[in-house]
Design a protein around this motif. Sequence first.
Motif, mmCIF file in Angstrom:
data_model
loop_
_atom_site.group_PDB
_atom_site.id
_atom_site.type_symbol
_atom_site.label_atom_id
_atom_site.label_comp_id
_atom_site.label_asym_id
_atom_site.label_seq_id
_atom_site.Cartn_x
_atom_site.Cartn_y
_atom_site.Cartn_z
ATOM 1 N N ARG A 1 0.714 8.150 96.563
ATOM 2 C CA ARG A 1 0.312 8.385 95.181
ATOM 3 C C ARG A 1 1.016 7.414 94.238
ATOM 4 O O ARG A 1 0.408 6.887 93.304
ATOM 5 C CB ARG A 1 0.625 9.831 94.799
ATOM 6 C CG ARG A 1 0.413 10.179 93.332
ATOM 7 C CD ARG A 1 -0.995 9.921 92.863
ATOM 8 N NE ARG A 1 -1.963 10.762 93.534
ATOM 9 C CZ ARG A 1 -3.253 10.773 93.210
ATOM 10 N NH1 ARG A 1 -3.721 9.979 92.252
ATOM 11 N NH2 ARG A 1 -4.092 11.549 93.873
ATOM 12 N N GLU B 1 -1.059 4.841 92.039
ATOM 13 C CA GLU B 1 -1.009 4.851 90.582
ATOM 14 C C GLU B 1 -0.431 3.553 90.022
ATOM 15 O O GLU B 1 -0.739 3.169 88.899
ATOM 16 C CB GLU B 1 -0.185 6.043 90.086
ATOM 17 C CG GLU B 1 -0.813 7.399 90.371
ATOM 18 C CD GLU B 1 -2.119 7.611 89.618
ATOM 19 O OE1 GLU B 1 -2.432 6.810 88.713
ATOM 20 O OE2 GLU B 1 -2.839 8.571 89.940
ATOM 21 N N ASN B 2 0.441 2.889 90.798
ATOM 22 C CA ASN B 2 1.086 1.670 90.314
ATOM 23 C C ASN B 2 0.480 0.403 90.910
ATOM 24 O O ASN B 2 1.065 -0.673 90.796
ATOM 25 C CB ASN B 2 2.584 1.719 90.624
ATOM 26 C CG ASN B 2 3.302 2.779 89.811
ATOM 27 O OD1 ASN B 2 3.674 2.566 88.665
ATOM 28 N ND2 ASN B 2 3.482 3.952 90.412
ATOM 29 N N GLU C 1 -12.614 9.087 91.316
ATOM 30 C CA GLU C 1 -11.176 8.903 91.136
ATOM 31 C C GLU C 1 -10.916 7.538 90.525
ATOM 32 O O GLU C 1 -11.659 6.573 90.766
ATOM 33 C CB GLU C 1 -10.458 9.020 92.485
ATOM 34 C CG GLU C 1 -8.941 8.983 92.413
ATOM 35 C CD GLU C 1 -8.355 10.091 91.563
ATOM 36 O OE1 GLU C 1 -8.005 9.791 90.402
ATOM 37 O OE2 GLU C 1 -8.266 11.240 92.033
ATOM 38 N N ASN D 1 -7.245 5.060 89.199
ATOM 39 C CA ASN D 1 -5.785 5.060 89.144
ATOM 40 C C ASN D 1 -5.302 4.798 87.717
ATOM 41 O O ASN D 1 -6.095 4.525 86.802
ATOM 42 C CB ASN D 1 -5.193 4.052 90.132
ATOM 43 C CG ASN D 1 -5.510 2.610 89.765
ATOM 44 O OD1 ASN D 1 -6.286 2.345 88.855
ATOM 45 N ND2 ASN D 1 -4.912 1.675 90.486
ATOM 46 N N ALA D 2 -3.987 4.885 87.542
ATOM 47 C CA ALA D 2 -3.411 4.751 86.200
ATOM 48 C C ALA D 2 -3.667 3.369 85.616
ATOM 49 O O ALA D 2 -3.861 3.220 84.402
ATOM 50 C CB ALA D 2 -1.906 5.037 86.260
ATOM 51 N N THR D 3 -3.667 2.335 86.477
ATOM 52 C CA THR D 3 -3.915 0.974 85.993
ATOM 53 C C THR D 3 -5.320 0.852 85.423
ATOM 54 O O THR D 3 -5.541 0.180 84.408
ATOM 55 C CB THR D 3 -3.719 -0.038 87.141
ATOM 56 O OG1 THR D 3 -2.449 0.179 87.754
ATOM 57 C CG2 THR D 3 -3.791 -1.463 86.633
ATOM 58 N N TRP D 4 -6.277 1.500 86.074
ATOM 59 C CA TRP D 4 -7.665 1.504 85.590
ATOM 60 C C TRP D 4 -7.720 2.125 84.200
ATOM 61 O O TRP D 4 -8.336 1.573 83.283
ATOM 62 C CB TRP D 4 -8.520 2.294 86.577
ATOM 63 C CG TRP D 4 -10.005 2.209 86.399
ATOM 64 C CD1 TRP D 4 -10.874 1.431 87.093
ATOM 65 C CD2 TRP D 4 -10.811 2.965 85.472
ATOM 66 N NE1 TRP D 4 -12.163 1.629 86.673
ATOM 67 C CE2 TRP D 4 -12.158 2.577 85.665
ATOM 68 C CE3 TRP D 4 -10.533 3.909 84.502
ATOM 69 C CZ2 TRP D 4 -13.208 3.099 84.929
ATOM 70 C CZ3 TRP D 4 -11.581 4.438 83.753
ATOM 71 C CH2 TRP D 4 -12.894 4.039 83.969
ATOM 72 N N LEU D 5 -7.083 3.294 84.039
ATOM 73 C CA LEU D 5 -7.092 3.987 82.746
ATOM 74 C C LEU D 5 -6.396 3.157 81.671
ATOM 75 O O LEU D 5 -6.883 3.036 80.543
ATOM 76 C CB LEU D 5 -6.408 5.346 82.884
ATOM 77 C CG LEU D 5 -7.107 6.355 83.809
ATOM 78 C CD1 LEU D 5 -6.202 7.548 84.061
ATOM 79 C CD2 LEU D 5 -8.436 6.808 83.209
ATOM 80 N N GLN D 6 -5.258 2.581 82.033
ATOM 81 C CA GLN D 6 -4.500 1.786 81.069
ATOM 82 C C GLN D 6 -5.282 0.542 80.651
ATOM 83 O O GLN D 6 -5.276 0.161 79.474
ATOM 84 C CB GLN D 6 -3.157 1.388 81.686
ATOM 85 C CG GLN D 6 -2.266 0.575 80.753
ATOM 86 C CD GLN D 6 -0.961 0.181 81.425
ATOM 87 O OE1 GLN D 6 -0.770 0.417 82.614
ATOM 88 N NE2 GLN D 6 -0.063 -0.410 80.670
ATOM 89 N N GLU E 1 -8.880 8.227 78.907
ATOM 90 C CA GLU E 1 -8.117 9.313 79.507
ATOM 91 C C GLU E 1 -8.834 9.747 80.780
ATOM 92 O O GLU E 1 -10.055 9.589 80.912
ATOM 93 C CB GLU E 1 -8.005 10.495 78.541
ATOM 94 C CG GLU E 1 -7.266 10.190 77.247
ATOM 95 C CD GLU E 1 -5.789 9.897 77.473
ATOM 96 O OE1 GLU E 1 -5.248 10.394 78.494
ATOM 97 O OE2 GLU E 1 -5.184 9.185 76.649
ATOM 98 N N ARG E 2 -8.073 10.327 81.722
ATOM 99 C CA ARG E 2 -8.669 10.700 83.004
ATOM 100 C C ARG E 2 -9.824 11.683 82.837
ATOM 101 O O ARG E 2 -10.872 11.547 83.476
ATOM 102 C CB ARG E 2 -7.591 11.293 83.916
ATOM 103 C CG ARG E 2 -8.069 11.583 85.342
ATOM 104 C CD ARG E 2 -6.921 12.085 86.202
ATOM 105 N NE ARG E 2 -5.892 11.073 86.336
ATOM 106 C CZ ARG E 2 -5.904 10.110 87.250
ATOM 107 N NH1 ARG E 2 -6.909 10.032 88.112
ATOM 108 N NH2 ARG E 2 -4.934 9.224 87.309
#
Length: 429
Positions: free
Chosen positions: A84, A88-89, A105, A107-112, A117-118
């Motif tokens: 995970r 996420e990183n 799904e 990951n955090a990089t995609w959202l950033q 927001e997810r």
Amino acid sequence: MRTGKLALLLSLIFGLSITILDAIMDAIFFYDGNILESIIFNVPVPELFFRILIVSICVVFGIALSFLIEKKEQYIIESEKKFRFLYENLPLPYQTLDEHCIIQEVNATWLQHLGYERNEVIGKSFSEILPDSEKSTFRTHFKEVWRDGQVYGRHIHLLKRDGTIIQASFDCSLSSLERSDEKVTHCVFRDMTERFAIEQQLKDAEMRADFLRDLMFHDLNNIHQGILLSLELLSRYELKSDATRLVMNTLEQMERASNLLLNVRKFIRVDSEKLHFKRIDILSILRDAIESAEARFPNKEVELKLVVNPGTYKVNADISLVDVFYNIFHNVIRLDNKTPVKIDIIVEKADGTGEIFVEVNHYGPGIPDEQKETLFKRFELIDNMGFGLGLTLAKRILDRHGASIEVGDRVKGNPSQGASFIIRIPTPE
């Protein structure tokens, strides 16, 4: 953790079950069915010891099994945490889509990267983050993934949450979910917006450079031609010897400048443009080159000796191959002050390889040994005589043809007796 405790409990129950079963069997065979009698009263010591041993073994087994299961569960939990964390990183934005293009799904990089927001994207159609103009293109690429199993380097525009549009390059693959026949696509993308912008700037800069280059060559050539014409007309008048010499020197320098511009233009073409090969007779190339070189020096007499061994001499060549021999002949005629200027040309085929050898020998000033190695290097001159760029151009053209050139002495070991140029050209299969 719960699985380990459950294993311990099951082991204990298993041990007790065996003990009770043993007591039931004893009651049936020895105590007329009185189970209580077989468990509590009149139990022989060996039998009691056996029952205690069975329960103890099951308990020990349960404890060991519980420990192993707990260790395994702990390892799985730690592995999931590591996965995970990596997920996420991951430095690249990652997403999974089902067969209906629904986002499963990210990951955090995609959202950033896209600013969402997810809860704004999970369960939504991927087409909702695409500009209208890109939706049909994406459907085409998505079908490719499901048909071929993977695609790489597909370019598409994405709509960020703030309304800006980025250019992205996608790599996608298709796989099945664990313990399921359901398939999903796994995709990562790279933001290519800045790179594409830089590439476009480079293309624009190249176009401007090409325009300015052509403009410079065209205008400078026109200026040179005007000056050359004026000098040629001036040379026909009766002038004092010093003035005549000055005019002739200036005329020679202007011709060299014009020739330099022409070579630079050809150099750029050979380096940047695609050559067009066709089947050509090497003898016709040699004739065209020597005629063009002689025309530049109408006041010089050239004595040419051509030796051609029997055979056919066809090569796959671009028209630029003429410039190779023109530059050699031009330099030989210009630098040789003898009358006549003697040039020997030998054309033959190599045994076995089928290569065509063209050897050009001249009787004028040769090339010292220490300067032979640098003769074909770009922009280097031999004693400021101007050998450099023309022969550098010749070397570059031959490289593009898979051919080679080398320089030696016409009389081996005696550079003062003239130079020898040997060109090897592969023949078509």
